[in-house]
Scaffold this active site. Structure first.
Site, PDB file in Angstrom:
ATOM      1  CG  ASP A 234      -2.088   1.085   1.165  1.00  0.00           C
ATOM      2  OD1 ASP A 234      -2.722   1.228  -0.082  1.00  0.00           O
ATOM      3  OD2 ASP A 234      -2.495   1.597   2.038  1.00  0.00           O
TER       4      ASP A 234
ATOM      5  CB  SER B 194      -6.411   2.703   0.079  1.00  0.00           C
ATOM      6  OG  SER B 194      -4.985   2.953   0.027  1.00  0.00           O
TER       7      SER B 194
ATOM      8  CD  GLN C 113      -4.265   1.711  -3.400  1.00  0.00           C
ATOM      9  OE1 GLN C 113      -4.137   2.698  -3.433  1.00  0.00           O
ATOM     10  NE2 GLN C 113      -3.919   0.919  -2.529  1.00  0.00           N
TER      11      GLN C 113
END
Length: 289
Positions: A205, A229, A279
């Site tokens: 991430d 996110s 993502q």
């Protein structure tokens, strides 16, 4: 946190019962819980309900609400299926009465089969030729924007070395790509594959939305853009050694509607493809008042 040992204390959850686990949070410089932490903690919970003979091969998650750093997070695991070859788990993360995150994870028995992969980009500089985030802080800290300097000052159990350093003061649009070497700090020997996958999930991430912001760098930066996110997926392919540098190579095919999409591949130093990541993140311009 400064070493892999510190990181594992964060990622390995407290067991309440066979399907309920509690976790704490550590900041990475943001006022809310880091998405990679929640991803990795949820994988830790799911893995502990599955036979050790089955290996995590994919996960898909949605971030529903920002996590509060001051409150514990409770992870509830549901057994969706235990088949002859695959096991599927669903994990929901709660703070107080709020569901902040949901995840599905699939585990597979180890089988022989066909194998291929796409190659790492050729000609990239090796980690020894590059400046780390720590080096950038030490060499350029006095001229870095205040927010970026504060972010770099946070102690982390991972070292990052971007192959190209974009000067935030240039305000020039750059291509939608980023390549970052990373390496865990401390001794990563004797870690089983499940633990290494949780650490890799945590790291996945970091850096991914940079590629989606790059084409708009002439007007957009972390200070005037709200980012978060929204969802996150990972496909895990092979075992790997965490003691050496690894490469996260990311591209952003599109951004629109205050959202940016990015996808990337994680390689070992010798070019073995370990995992792929995708993502979509919020990229909302902050209007001046």
């Amino acid at each position: 946190m400064t070493t892999v040992e510190d990181l594992l204390k964060l990622l390995v959850l407290e067991k309440v019962n066979d399907y309920v686990f509690n976790g704490i949070s550590k900041t990475i410089g943001s006022p809310i819980v880091f998405g990679g932490q929640v991803l990795a903690q949820a994988i830790n919970a799911a893995t502990r309900t599955v036979s050790s003979q089955r290996v995590l091969h994919s996960m898909h998650a949605y971030f529903l609400e920002a996590g509060n750093l001051e409150h514990p997070i409770t992870y509830n695991v549901t057994v969706v299926r235990d088949g002859g070859s695959f096991s599927v788990r669903r994990v929901t993360a709660h703070q107080n009465e709020n569901t902040i995150f949901i995840l599905s994870a699939s585990f597979h028995i180890q089988e022989d089969g066909y194998s291929h992969q796409i190659d790492m980009k050729p000609g990239l500089k090796q980690p020894e030729e590059l400046l780390s985030w720590t080096d950038i802080l030490h060499q350029y800290g006095e001229v870095l924007p205040k927010g970026l300097k504060a972010f770099f000052e946070v102690k982390r159990p991972i070292e990052f070395k971007p192959t190209k350093i974009v000067n935030p003061l240039d305000k020039k649009d750059v291509p939608p790509y980023s390549d970052v070497w990373f390496k865990i700090k401390g001794d990563a020997n004797n870690l089983d594959l499940a633990t290494k996958q949780q650490i890799l999930t945590y790291i996945s991430d970091y850096n991914i939305l940079v590629s989606a912001l790059n084409p708009h760098a002439s007007k957009a930066h972390w200070g005037n853009t709200q980012t978060a996110s929204l969802d996150h997926s990972i496909w895990y392919f092979r075992d790997f050694d965490l003691n050496d540098w690894m490469l996260f190579s990311v591209e952003s095919p599109s951004s629109s509607g205050a959202r940016g999409f990015a996808r990337g591949n994680i390689y070992t130093r010798n070019g073995e493809l370990i995992a792929s990541v995708a993502q979509e993140g919020l990229m909302r311009p902050i209007e001046k008042k």
